[in-house]
Every structure is written in structure tokens, then in C-alpha cells.
Design a protein around this motif. Structure first.
Motif, PDB file in Angstrom:
ATOM      1  N   TYR A 155       0.835  -1.207   0.000  1.00 61.17           N
ATOM      2  CA  TYR A 155       0.000   0.000   0.000  1.00 61.17           C
ATOM      3  C   TYR A 155       0.867   1.253   0.000  1.00 61.17           C
ATOM      4  O   TYR A 155       0.643   2.184  -0.774  1.00 61.17           O
ATOM      5  CB  TYR A 155      -0.905  -0.019   1.231  1.00 61.17           C
ATOM      6  CG  TYR A 155      -1.594   1.302   1.514  1.00 61.17           C
ATOM      7  CD1 TYR A 155      -2.756   1.655   0.831  1.00 61.17           C
ATOM      8  CD2 TYR A 155      -1.084   2.181   2.454  1.00 61.17           C
ATOM      9  CE1 TYR A 155      -3.382   2.864   1.080  1.00 61.17           C
ATOM     10  CE2 TYR A 155      -1.697   3.386   2.703  1.00 61.17           C
ATOM     11  CZ  TYR A 155      -2.854   3.727   2.020  1.00 61.17           C
ATOM     12  OH  TYR A 155      -3.455   4.940   2.268  1.00 61.17           O
ATOM     13  N   GLU A 196      -5.020  10.323  -7.822  1.00 62.30           N
ATOM     14  CA  GLU A 196      -6.064  10.377  -6.792  1.00 62.30           C
ATOM     15  C   GLU A 196      -6.984   9.166  -6.882  1.00 62.30           C
ATOM     16  O   GLU A 196      -7.386   8.603  -5.852  1.00 62.30           O
ATOM     17  CB  GLU A 196      -6.875  11.669  -6.936  1.00 62.30           C
ATOM     18  CG  GLU A 196      -6.112  12.920  -6.571  1.00 62.30           C
ATOM     19  CD  GLU A 196      -6.999  14.153  -6.635  1.00 62.30           C
ATOM     20  OE1 GLU A 196      -8.094  14.123  -6.040  1.00 62.30           O
ATOM     21  OE2 GLU A 196      -6.602  15.139  -7.274  1.00 62.30           O
ATOM     22  N   ILE A 197      -7.317   8.754  -8.108  1.00 62.39           N
ATOM     23  CA  ILE A 197      -8.214   7.606  -8.288  1.00 62.39           C
ATOM     24  C   ILE A 197      -7.562   6.329  -7.752  1.00 62.39           C
ATOM     25  O   ILE A 197      -8.191   5.545  -7.043  1.00 62.39           O
ATOM     26  CB  ILE A 197      -8.591   7.436  -9.768  1.00 62.39           C
ATOM     27  CG1 ILE A 197      -9.496   8.593 -10.223  1.00 62.39           C
ATOM     28  CG2 ILE A 197      -9.300   6.097  -9.997  1.00 62.39           C
ATOM     29  CD1 ILE A 197      -9.795   8.584 -11.710  1.00 62.39           C
ATOM     30  N   VAL A 198      -6.259   6.126  -8.091  1.00 63.38           N
ATOM     31  CA  VAL A 198      -5.557   4.923  -7.644  1.00 63.38           C
ATOM     32  C   VAL A 198      -5.475   4.863  -6.124  1.00 63.38           C
ATOM     33  O   VAL A 198      -5.815   3.847  -5.496  1.00 63.38           O
ATOM     34  CB  VAL A 198      -4.136   4.866  -8.254  1.00 63.38           C
ATOM     35  CG1 VAL A 198      -3.332   3.735  -7.627  1.00 63.38           C
ATOM     36  CG2 VAL A 198      -4.214   4.680  -9.758  1.00 63.38           C
ATOM     37  N   PHE A 200      -7.221   6.587  -3.909  1.00 60.74           N
ATOM     38  CA  PHE A 200      -8.552   6.559  -3.303  1.00 60.74           C
ATOM     39  C   PHE A 200      -9.140   5.146  -3.360  1.00 60.74           C
ATOM     40  O   PHE A 200      -9.715   4.663  -2.376  1.00 60.74           O
ATOM     41  CB  PHE A 200      -9.480   7.534  -4.023  1.00 60.74           C
ATOM     42  CG  PHE A 200     -10.888   7.541  -3.493  1.00 60.74           C
ATOM     43  CD1 PHE A 200     -11.226   8.280  -2.372  1.00 60.74           C
ATOM     44  CD2 PHE A 200     -11.889   6.794  -4.111  1.00 60.74           C
ATOM     45  CE1 PHE A 200     -12.521   8.285  -1.877  1.00 60.74           C
ATOM     46  CE2 PHE A 200     -13.178   6.784  -3.625  1.00 60.74           C
ATOM     47  CZ  PHE A 200     -13.494   7.537  -2.502  1.00 60.74           C
ATOM     48  N   THR A 201      -8.969   4.479  -4.510  1.00 56.17           N
ATOM     49  CA  THR A 201      -9.521   3.123  -4.665  1.00 56.17           C
ATOM     50  C   THR A 201      -8.852   2.141  -3.712  1.00 56.17           C
ATOM     51  O   THR A 201      -9.520   1.383  -2.997  1.00 56.17           O
ATOM     52  CB  THR A 201      -9.341   2.635  -6.111  1.00 56.17           C
ATOM     53  OG1 THR A 201      -9.978   3.554  -7.006  1.00 56.17           O
ATOM     54  CG2 THR A 201      -9.941   1.252  -6.290  1.00 56.17           C
ATOM     55  N   TYR A 202      -7.520   2.178  -3.676  1.00 51.51           N
ATOM     56  CA  TYR A 202      -6.793   1.248  -2.814  1.00 51.51           C
ATOM     57  C   TYR A 202      -7.091   1.547  -1.347  1.00 51.51           C
ATOM     58  O   TYR A 202      -7.319   0.631  -0.545  1.00 51.51           O
ATOM     59  CB  TYR A 202      -5.293   1.354  -3.088  1.00 51.51           C
ATOM     60  CG  TYR A 202      -4.505   0.167  -2.563  1.00 51.51           C
ATOM     61  CD1 TYR A 202      -4.083  -0.849  -3.415  1.00 51.51           C
ATOM     62  CD2 TYR A 202      -4.173   0.065  -1.220  1.00 51.51           C
ATOM     63  CE1 TYR A 202      -3.374  -1.937  -2.946  1.00 51.51           C
ATOM     64  CE2 TYR A 202      -3.460  -1.019  -0.735  1.00 51.51           C
ATOM     65  CZ  TYR A 202      -3.059  -2.006  -1.597  1.00 51.51           C
ATOM     66  OH  TYR A 202      -2.353  -3.078  -1.116  1.00 51.51           O
ATOM     67  N   SER A 203      -7.082   2.827  -0.989  1.00 52.94           N
ATOM     68  CA  SER A 203      -7.355   3.212   0.399  1.00 52.94           C
ATOM     69  C   SER A 203      -8.768   2.836   0.807  1.00 52.94           C
ATOM     70  O   SER A 203      -9.000   2.411   1.947  1.00 52.94           O
ATOM     71  CB  SER A 203      -7.144   4.722   0.582  1.00 52.94           C
ATOM     72  OG  SER A 203      -5.823   5.096   0.277  1.00 52.94           O
ATOM     73  N   SER A 204      -9.708   2.986  -0.116  1.00 50.83           N
ATOM     74  CA  SER A 204     -11.092   2.623   0.177  1.00 50.83           C
ATOM     75  C   SER A 204     -11.220   1.142   0.480  1.00 50.83           C
ATOM     76  O   SER A 204     -11.954   0.743   1.393  1.00 50.83           O
ATOM     77  CB  SER A 204     -11.998   2.994  -1.003  1.00 50.83           C
ATOM     78  OG  SER A 204     -11.986   4.375  -1.239  1.00 50.83           O
ATOM     79  N   CYS A 205     -10.490   0.318  -0.291  1.00 53.30           N
ATOM     80  CA  CYS A 205     -10.544  -1.130  -0.060  1.00 53.30           C
ATOM     81  C   CYS A 205      -9.970  -1.490   1.304  1.00 53.30           C
ATOM     82  O   CYS A 205     -10.571  -2.258   2.067  1.00 53.30           O
ATOM     83  CB  CYS A 205      -9.785  -1.862  -1.165  1.00 53.30           C
ATOM     84  SG  CYS A 205     -10.539  -1.741  -2.805  1.00 53.30           S
ATOM     85  N   PHE A 260     -10.354  11.226   2.440  1.00 52.95           N
ATOM     86  CA  PHE A 260     -11.552  10.888   1.685  1.00 52.95           C
ATOM     87  C   PHE A 260     -12.472  12.076   1.488  1.00 52.95           C
ATOM     88  O   PHE A 260     -13.668  11.929   1.327  1.00 52.95           O
ATOM     89  CB  PHE A 260     -12.306   9.736   2.380  1.00 52.95           C
ATOM     90  CG  PHE A 260     -11.607   8.426   2.241  1.00 52.95           C
ATOM     91  CD1 PHE A 260     -11.893   7.570   1.193  1.00 52.95           C
ATOM     92  CD2 PHE A 260     -10.629   8.062   3.136  1.00 52.95           C
ATOM     93  CE1 PHE A 260     -11.228   6.371   1.061  1.00 52.95           C
ATOM     94  CE2 PHE A 260      -9.955   6.861   3.008  1.00 52.95           C
ATOM     95  CZ  PHE A 260     -10.254   6.016   1.967  1.00 52.95           C
TER      96      PHE A 260
END
Length: 313
Positions: A155, A196-198, A200-205, A260
């Protein structure tokens, strides 16, 4: 053409918590005191757990790793913050900024996932006590911690790569007290949409999995507590869980606030205040050993025993 006119900086300049040079010594003493308490209490907790065989259980194994994580991510930025209070030029080299971001991100993620591991451990101990020895064996605990650290390293590597590779042409001044994702995004002259998308997606998971695990674990725990016939037993279990939920709410709440929200709504001054909660140790790293362990009867007895033996000797 944009890169032809780009002036690349070898150093970043950190604005720090306060730009006023006349109020630097007071905060330095305060942060030094807090950092000292954070290191002493967490290292003391690790030492106590290792010294007493009665504390060689899965719960204390996870708590010792949590204390180790607290010391590491607080130590990543705290010495620099204190040095900046006494320095006129708050510079950090580009490569050191990347290292700081990587190490900080690794142990913050360890802390994040560890909260869900502790919640799961509480769930097994309270809801399935007969299976606890098997479900949380030494081998299982070791595998869980290996997964936590490997996942955190991956991460943080993604986190750092998506940030430090950006272009910083217009300015080298970071409106923060350490190298972190939001202020570097705000400083970059690159298109940060993909980054930001990458992240945000990984952090969200990661964060979503951790929060769901905590919520599910405690929903079963609450159901089990309500079924207990002993009022004393209910109070003891509820007290332990309430302490952990307090730190969970503070830690996850700060992370959600920091990472977020839309970048357009970010206020760097507000983010700096929020970062202190989980970075410098004003709240969470300093209180974790108190909330999780020192309120525990076994730990207090071990501490009294060790202190008494040292005084007698």
C-alpha cells in the motif's frame, strides 16, 4: 512544452505547524514531552509484555505490535517537527521526502489494519471462547501479522509512487509539517486525477475492509454481551470493548477526514491540525498503551511486580 519550462526542485520547504518564529520554543517543549511519553509508554508496554509469560497471549501479541507501530510512525516525523521548531530553514530533500512518506504510510496502514485484527481477536475471545486457542494459535497470529505488514508495504509503495513522481515546477513550499499525500497533490503542477483515483480506490478497499471487520465483530460482541447473565461479566467485557472502540473512532475518523474528502475542499491548515491526532501522538499513539493495556488488570499487576522487584533489589 510544460516540462521544458519546468524548474525542478531538489529540496522541499516545510511551513510547519506555525510560521511565527516568536512562538517556537513553547510548542517544541510540548511536542518533546508528548513524543517522550509516547515512546516511553509504548516501549514500556512492549517490554512488559515480553517479560511476563502470563501476557504471552494473542491479545497482547497484537497490542505489542500496535505499540511498535505507534512508536515507528510517530518517530518518522516527530524529530523533524521538533527540529523545525528550532530551525530557520525547514528543508527536506526530495529523496528523504519519499522515504518519509513511505515509512509513515507503511506504519499508519499497519495501525489501521491492526485495529480490525484486535477487533476480530475480541470477537473470537468473547463469542467463541472454546475455539479461541485453535482459532488464534501462535501460527495463525504470525500469519495475520505477516499479512498486515506485507499489505502495508505494498500500500505504501503505491501511495509513494503515485505522489513523489509528480512534477513540482511552480513552488517547493509544502504547507504541512511533513511529506504527506494531500499537501503534495496540492503543490503538484501535474494532472493528479489518475493518482487520486488509484490511491482513493486502494485506500477505500483497505479502510473499508478494516471498518467492516470492526463493525461486524462488535455487532456480534454486543449481541453476546446482552445475553450474559452476569452483570459483572457484562461490565468487564463492555469496558474493554468501549476502550478499543474509542481509539478506533478517533483513528478511522481522522483518516476519513484527511484522505476521503475532495481535493478541492481540502484546507491545509485544517489538515495539519487533524494530522497531529494520528501523527505526532497528541491523542492516539500516546493514549493507545493507556487505553488498550494499562487499564488491564493483568498489565497493571505485571507493572507493579516489576517495579517492586526493582525497588527491592
Amino acid at each position: 512544452m510544460a516540462f521544458e519550462n519546468c524548474t525542478m526542485f531538489t529540496d522541499f520547504i516545510l511551513l510547519g505547524l506555525s510560521g511565527r518564529q516568536d512562538v517556537q520554543q513553547g510548542p517544541f517543549v510540548l511536542f518533546l514531552l508528548v513524543y517522550g511519553i509516547t515512546v516511553i509508554t509504548n516501549l514500556g508496554m512492549i517490554l512488559l509484555i515480553n517479560m511476563d509469560p502470563q501476557l504471552h497471549t494473542p491479545m497482547y501479541y497484537f497490542l505489542s505490535n500496535l505499540s511498535f507501530s505507534d512508536v515507528c510512525y510517530s518517530s518518522t516525523v516527530s524529530p523533524q517537527i521538533m527540529a523545525d521548531f528550532l530551525s530557520q530553514q525547514k528543508k527536506i530533500a526530495h529523496n528523504l521526502c519519499a522515504v518519509q512518506m513511505f515509512v509513515f504510510g507503511t506504519f499508519v496502514d499497519v495501525e489501521c489494519v491492526m485495529q480490525s485484527v484486535i477487533a476480530y481477536d475480541h470477537y473470537v475471545a468473547i463469542c467463541n471462547p472454546l475455539l479461541y486457542t485453535t482459532a488464534m494459535s501462535g501460527r495463525v497470529c504470525t500469519k495475520l501479522m505477516a499479512i498486515v505488514y506485507i499489505q502495508s508495504l505494498v500500500y505504501s509503495a503505491i501511495f509513494t509512487y503515485c505522489t513523489i513522481g509528480l512534477s513540482f515546477c511552480n513552488s517547493s513550499i509544502i504547507n504541512h509539517f511533513f511529506c504527506d499525500f494531500p499537501p503534495l497533490l496540492a503543490l503538484s503542477t501535474s494532472d493528479t486525477t489518475i493518482n487520486e483515483i488509484v490511491v482513493f480506490t486502494y485506500s477505500s478497499c483497505v479502510l473499508g475492509f478494516s471498518i467492516v471487520t470492526v463493525l461486524l465483530s462488535y455487532s456480534y460482541i454486543v449481541t453476546t454481551i446482552l445475553r450474559m447473565k452476569s452483570a459483572k461479566g457484562r461490565h468487564k467485557v463492555f469496558s474493554t470493548c468501549a476502550s478499543h472502540l474509542t481509539t478506533v473512532a478517533m483513528f478511522y475518523g481522522t483518516l476519513l477526514f484527511m484522505y476521503f474528502q475532495p481535493s478541492s475542499s481540502h484546507s491545509m491548515d485544517t489538515d495539519k491540525v487533524a494530522s497531529v491526532f494520528y501523527t505526532e501522538g497528541v491523542v492516539i499513539p500516546m493514549l493507545n498503551p493507556l487505553i488498550h493495556s494499562l487499564r488491564n488488570k493483568d498489565v497493571k499487576n505485571t507493572l507493579k511486580k516489576e517495579v517492586s522487584s526493582k525497588l527491592c533489589s
